[in-house]
Design an enzyme around this catalytic site. Structure first.
Site, PDB file in Angstrom:
ATOM      1  N   ARG A 107       0.840  -1.215  -0.221  1.00  0.00           N
ATOM      2  CA  ARG A 107      -0.068  -0.852  -0.056  1.00  0.00           C
ATOM      3  C   ARG A 107       1.011   1.482   0.163  1.00  0.00           C
ATOM      4  NH1 ARG A 107      -4.809   0.008   3.699  1.00  0.00           N
ATOM      5  NH2 ARG A 107      -6.282   1.212   3.024  1.00  0.00           N
ATOM      6  N   PHE A 145       2.775   1.776  -1.957  1.00  0.00           N
ATOM      7  CA  PHE A 145       3.510   1.252  -3.887  1.00  0.00           C
ATOM      8  C   PHE A 145       5.187   2.034  -3.607  1.00  0.00           C
ATOM      9  CE2 PHE A 145       4.159  -0.275  -7.894  1.00  0.00           C
ATOM     10  CZ  PHE A 145       3.937  -2.025  -7.587  1.00  0.00           C
ATOM     11  N   GLU A 156      -4.151   4.123  -1.296  1.00  0.00           N
ATOM     12  CA  GLU A 156      -3.212   4.804  -0.640  1.00  0.00           C
ATOM     13  C   GLU A 156      -3.441   5.804  -0.240  1.00  0.00           C
ATOM     14  OE1 GLU A 156      -2.173   2.605  -4.422  1.00  0.00           O
ATOM     15  OE2 GLU A 156      -0.768   1.865  -3.213  1.00  0.00           O
TER      16      GLU A 156
END
Ligand SMILES: *[C@@H]1O[C@H](CO)[C@@H](O)[C@H](O)[C@H]1NC(C)=O
Ligand SMILES: *[C@@H]1O[C@H](CO)[C@@H](O)[C@H](O)[C@H]1NC(C)=O
Ligand SMILES: CC(=O)N[C@H]1CO[C@H](CO)[C@@H](O)[C@@H]1O
Length: 583
Positions: A181, A183, A530
């Site tokens: 989450r 990234f 996110e």
């Protein structure tokens, strides 16, 4: 300066698991897998058995959490399971124990950031040179995509007139790092946030003033050439200052800190701007399949996987709104590769955007076919409309397909439009630290987030709260330790601490920005999975500010996570002089 950011274990409730059932004919196998990426389970399963993909049906009803940990790593469990099932011609199930899952599935990428920053006497940034080193572990996995996302989000919410951002993939002896989450975004953003605060410290100016001055304004262009349209970060920033009574509370902190030599309180503000779209352009596609049955009930399938994020709820709402029928007529049963092929992983926050659009298009096809019957008899109920079309031999099944338009990035030139749009927000957190033990409490957090016109405010607020607490874990209590030979030592909750009930801010206020819209996603909504995670950095920086109260110098190194030990050792006194400083 430089800064290190530690990794993070996913700690989903359900560990990696898979059931493979051989069908006994033509090499057919069914896989039920806890993966975020059925397409990949199907593709690699077929490749392991040496059969074409059309013999493998991979499916998932729901997962007990994924957070990126099941985006590419599901195959380490599904492939052996499918091979065993094929060999024995019997159903085989494999479920990892927690310690097995932790040791082999990989964590968030740890980062090292180095930077040089040029700024004027007011605190306005003129140029930045940022180097990001990502610890990939021993295989490539999705490390390249993670690093790209980190680089493209390295500006966080700030306008840099001139920037050079370099990313380096580091192969090491640790377990392979993987998606988590955010990234890579949060790792890059916290490094940027650190130097923004150091600029203010160097000039002796209020940090919030320097941050605000550098925030993106309407039509500013990112360092890679994408303009920020309908920029809302400044609105969120001003709104959170107002809602949190930031100015008034700032004064009461001084009073508290003057009275208490060993306990210190501080507040910090953090903005966020997170780009939405997979940086690998071809992944920005999705499919959906809608069947209307003769009794008027509707079965919806799309390529996305439900893992607690409320995707199926949002998709049911989209179908209900598109078809103009109540939710109780619509059902989503499961996700499988037989109904919607080649779907991308449920990841990158974009699953509601992509699948929602595909679903809306499928519903529109059906509506168009029903239209003549509605026109003929406008008073027909949905059930009778469906019935009229059926008896007139009209197809009541339609597939929708969507690809995000106008995106793409040229990595050679370092320019393009990698993102469809940005989700933005701001947070203010107050903490109290104990200088003698290194313990801390989050007293209050306020968040204002721009989610466009929310598809479901209850789900979105839940996603914001969840992302915040997960990010809070990353930046404070969660610390991965490895042995010198690279194997993971923190293999369960006894050695690896995740946030619990008492770590949630004592007062926690989340609001959604009013009056926002977004033509780039379904029904003007915005992706939410996110972006809010990084807002938890407001806790990290509030802790750092509190530590600053007991130190002489305003600029000092402070790495993430801000564990108890690190806070204690940063509150320098004659005890810490006798110990080796942890970094
Ligand atoms: C795939 O999912 C649909 C429901 O979404 C279900 O009706 C169908 O039976 C499934 N197909 C297989 C082969 O499991
Ligand atoms: C910007 O906002 C306006 C007003 O809400 C809206 O009409 C327009 O579609 C938006 N454009 C983009 C690209 O977000
Ligand atoms: C025909 C087709 O669309 N194939 C694609 C299915 O999806 C995978 C990745 O998700 C692609 O690699 C294929 O090209």
């Amino acid at each position: 300066g430089e800064m290190r950011v530690g990794g993070q274990e996913h700690f989903y409730m359900e560990t990696h698991s898979c059931i493979a059932i051989p069908k006994g004919e033509d090499g057919e196998v069914e896989i039920i897998s806890s993966t975020q990426n059925l397409n990949s389970a199907q593709k690699w399963g077929a490749s392991a058995l040496g059969v074409p993909m059309n013999r493998i049906n991979a499916k998932a009803k729901r997962l007990g959490g994924g957070f990126g940990g099941k985006e590419s790593r599901g195959n380490i469990v599904s492939n052996p399971t499918i091979v065993a099932a094929n060999k024995l011609q019997k159903p085989v199930r494999c479920v990892l124990e927690r310690h097995e899952d932790m040791v082999m599935s990989g964590s968030r990428h740890p980062f090292l950031g180095r930077y040089k920053v040029a700024f004027d006497n007011e605190g306005k940034v003129l140029a930045v040179d940022i180097q990001l080193y990502s610890n990939c572990g021993h295989t490539m996995d999705v490390s390249c995509d993670v690093l790209e996302t980190a680089m493209l989000n390295a500006d966080n919410s700030y306008f840099f007139p001139s920037a050079r951002v370099t990313g380096l993939l580091c192969k090491t002896n640790t377990p392979s790092s993987t998606a988590f989450r955010g990234f890579g975004g949060p790792q890059a953003m916290i490094i940027t946030e650190t130097f923004m605060r150091d600029i203010a410290a160097q000039l002796g100016k209020p940090t919030d003033q320097v941050q605000r001055m550098n925030l993106y304004r309407e039509n500013d262009v990112t360092f890679y050439g994408q303009p920020i349209i309908n920029c809302s970060v400044l609105k969120c920033w001003d709104e959170v200052i107002k809602r949190s009574s930031y100015e008034q509370r700032k004064d009461s902190l001084k009073e508290f800190n003057a009275k208490n030599p060993w306990r210190k309180r501080a507040m910090a503000l953090t903005p966020v701007k997170y780009g939405i779209s997979f940086t690998t352009t071809f992944l920005n596609q999705a499919g959906a399949l809608v069947h209307v049955y003769t009794d008027g009930s509707v079965l919806v399938t799309h390529g996305g996987i439900e893992m607690g994020q409320g995707l199926h709820t949002k998709m049911t709402q989209v179908a209900s709104r598109a078809l103009g029928i109540p939710i109780n007529l619509i059902h989503i049963s499961e996700t499988n590769t037989s109904t919607v092929p080649n779907s991308s992983a449920t990841a990158g926050s974009a699953s509601s955007d992509l699948n929602g659009m595909a679903l809306m298009l499928a519903c529109e096809i059906i509506l168009k076919r029903l239209h003549p019957y509605k026109e003929k008899n406008p008073s027909l109920k949905w059930e009778d409309l469906v019935s009229a079309a059926y008896f007139d031999r009209v197809s009541l099944s339609a597939a929708g397909f969507y690809r995000t338009p106008d995106i793409g990035f040229d990595w050679e030139a370092g320019e393009g439009q990698p993102f469809a749009y940005f989700t933005q927000g701001a947070a203010c957190s107050e903490v109290e630290i104990d200088c003698l033990t290194g313990d801390h409490t989050v007293l209050r957090t306020d968040i204002v987030m721009d989610v466009g016109k929310s598809l479901n405010p209850a789900i979105d607020v839940g996603q914001i709260e969840g992302a915040f607490v997960q990010g809070y874990g990353m930046f404070t209590v969660e610390e991965l330790r490895t042995s010198p030979d690279g194997s993971l030592l923190t293999l369960g909750p006894a050695t690896y601490k995740i946030p619990s009930l008492s770590d949630i801010p004592l007062e926690f206020n989340v609001s959604l920005l009013h009056g926002s819209s977004n033509p780039k996603a379904v029904y003007s909504s915005k992706a939410i999975g996110e972006p809010p995670l990084f807002l938890s950095a407001s806790v990290f920086f509030a802790i750092k500010e509190a530590v600053k109260c007991v130190r002489k110098e305003a600029i000092f190194p402070f790495n993430s996570p801000a564990t108890c030990e690190r806070i204690r050792l940063a509150c320098v006194d004659h005890f810490t002089d006798q110990s080796v400083l942890l970094h």
